[in-house]
Design a protein around this motif. Structure first.
Motif, PDB file in Angstrom:
ATOM      1  N   SER A  69       0.827  -1.200   0.000  1.00  0.00           N
ATOM      2  CA  SER A  69       0.000   0.000   0.000  1.00  0.00           C
ATOM      3  C   SER A  69       0.866   1.257   0.000  1.00  0.00           C
ATOM      4  CB  SER A  69      -0.929  -0.007   1.216  1.00  0.00           C
ATOM      5  OG  SER A  69      -1.692   1.155   1.254  1.00  0.00           O
ATOM      6  N   TYR A  70       1.913   1.266   0.817  1.00  0.00           N
ATOM      7  CA  TYR A  70       2.814   2.414   0.860  1.00  0.00           C
ATOM      8  C   TYR A  70       3.500   2.605  -0.490  1.00  0.00           C
ATOM      9  CZ  TYR A  70       6.510   5.571   2.368  1.00  0.00           C
ATOM     10  OH  TYR A  70       7.355   6.632   2.490  1.00  0.00           O
ATOM     11  N   LYS A  71       3.948   1.519  -1.086  1.00  0.00           N
ATOM     12  CA  LYS A  71       4.579   1.593  -2.406  1.00  0.00           C
ATOM     13  C   LYS A  71       3.616   2.233  -3.403  1.00  0.00           C
ATOM     14  CE  LYS A  71       4.621  -1.803  -5.247  1.00  0.00           C
ATOM     15  NZ  LYS A  71       4.752  -3.112  -5.853  1.00  0.00           N
TER      16      LYS A  71
ATOM     17  N   LEU B 277       3.371   5.927  -2.878  1.00  0.00           N
ATOM     18  CA  LEU B 277       4.541   6.613  -3.421  1.00  0.00           C
ATOM     19  C   LEU B 277       4.453   6.737  -4.937  1.00  0.00           C
ATOM     20  CD1 LEU B 277       7.423   5.022  -1.312  1.00  0.00           C
ATOM     21  CD2 LEU B 277       6.515   7.342  -1.131  1.00  0.00           C
ATOM     22  N   ILE B 278       4.069   5.667  -5.586  1.00  0.00           N
ATOM     23  CA  ILE B 278       3.931   5.697  -7.045  1.00  0.00           C
ATOM     24  C   ILE B 278       2.883   6.728  -7.446  1.00  0.00           C
ATOM     25  CG2 ILE B 278       3.164   4.356  -9.053  1.00  0.00           C
ATOM     26  CD1 ILE B 278       4.519   1.900  -7.653  1.00  0.00           C
ATOM     27  N   GLY B 279       1.781   6.762  -6.718  1.00  0.00           N
ATOM     28  CA  GLY B 279       0.733   7.755  -6.984  1.00  0.00           C
ATOM     29  C   GLY B 279       1.225   9.182  -6.796  1.00  0.00           C
ATOM     30  N   ALA B 280       2.232   9.361  -5.943  1.00  0.00           N
ATOM     31  CA  ALA B 280       2.795  10.690  -5.704  1.00  0.00           C
ATOM     32  C   ALA B 280       3.901  11.031  -6.703  1.00  0.00           C
ATOM     33  CB  ALA B 280       3.341  10.769  -4.280  1.00  0.00           C
TER      34      ALA B 280
ATOM     35  N   ALA C 184      10.123   3.346  -5.280  1.00  0.00           N
ATOM     36  CA  ALA C 184       8.988   3.154  -4.370  1.00  0.00           C
ATOM     37  C   ALA C 184       9.032   1.769  -3.745  1.00  0.00           C
ATOM     38  CB  ALA C 184       7.672   3.370  -5.114  1.00  0.00           C
ATOM     39  N   GLU C 185       9.331   0.778  -4.546  1.00  0.00           N
ATOM     40  CA  GLU C 185       9.421  -0.593  -4.054  1.00  0.00           C
ATOM     41  C   GLU C 185      10.535  -0.723  -3.012  1.00  0.00           C
ATOM     42  OE1 GLU C 185       8.826  -4.712  -6.279  1.00  0.00           O
ATOM     43  OE2 GLU C 185      10.628  -3.659  -6.949  1.00  0.00           O
TER      44      GLU C 185
END
Length: 57
Positions: free
Chosen positions: A9-11, A14-17, A24-25
């Protein structure tokens, strides 16, 4: 929510940002539970995700 799902979810956050997939991974994999919680204090979108995970654990 298990830690691997929280990392995923955090990854995705980050990708969305705008962070690149590999960075991100890597960032998501290296984060500790405490670091993820701290990020929730300054990043409102992530705070919602983290609070949901914390209530399940």
């Amino acid at each position: 929510m298990k830690t691997d799902r929280l990392e995923e979810s955090y990854k995705n956050q980050l990708i969305g940002a705008g962070v690149g997939f590999r960075k991100a991974e890597q960032a998501a994999r290296l984060m500790t539970w405490e670091e993820l919680r701290l990020i929730g204090e300054i990043w409102p979108d992530w705070a919602v995700t983290f609070c949901q995970a914390e209530s399940i654990n």
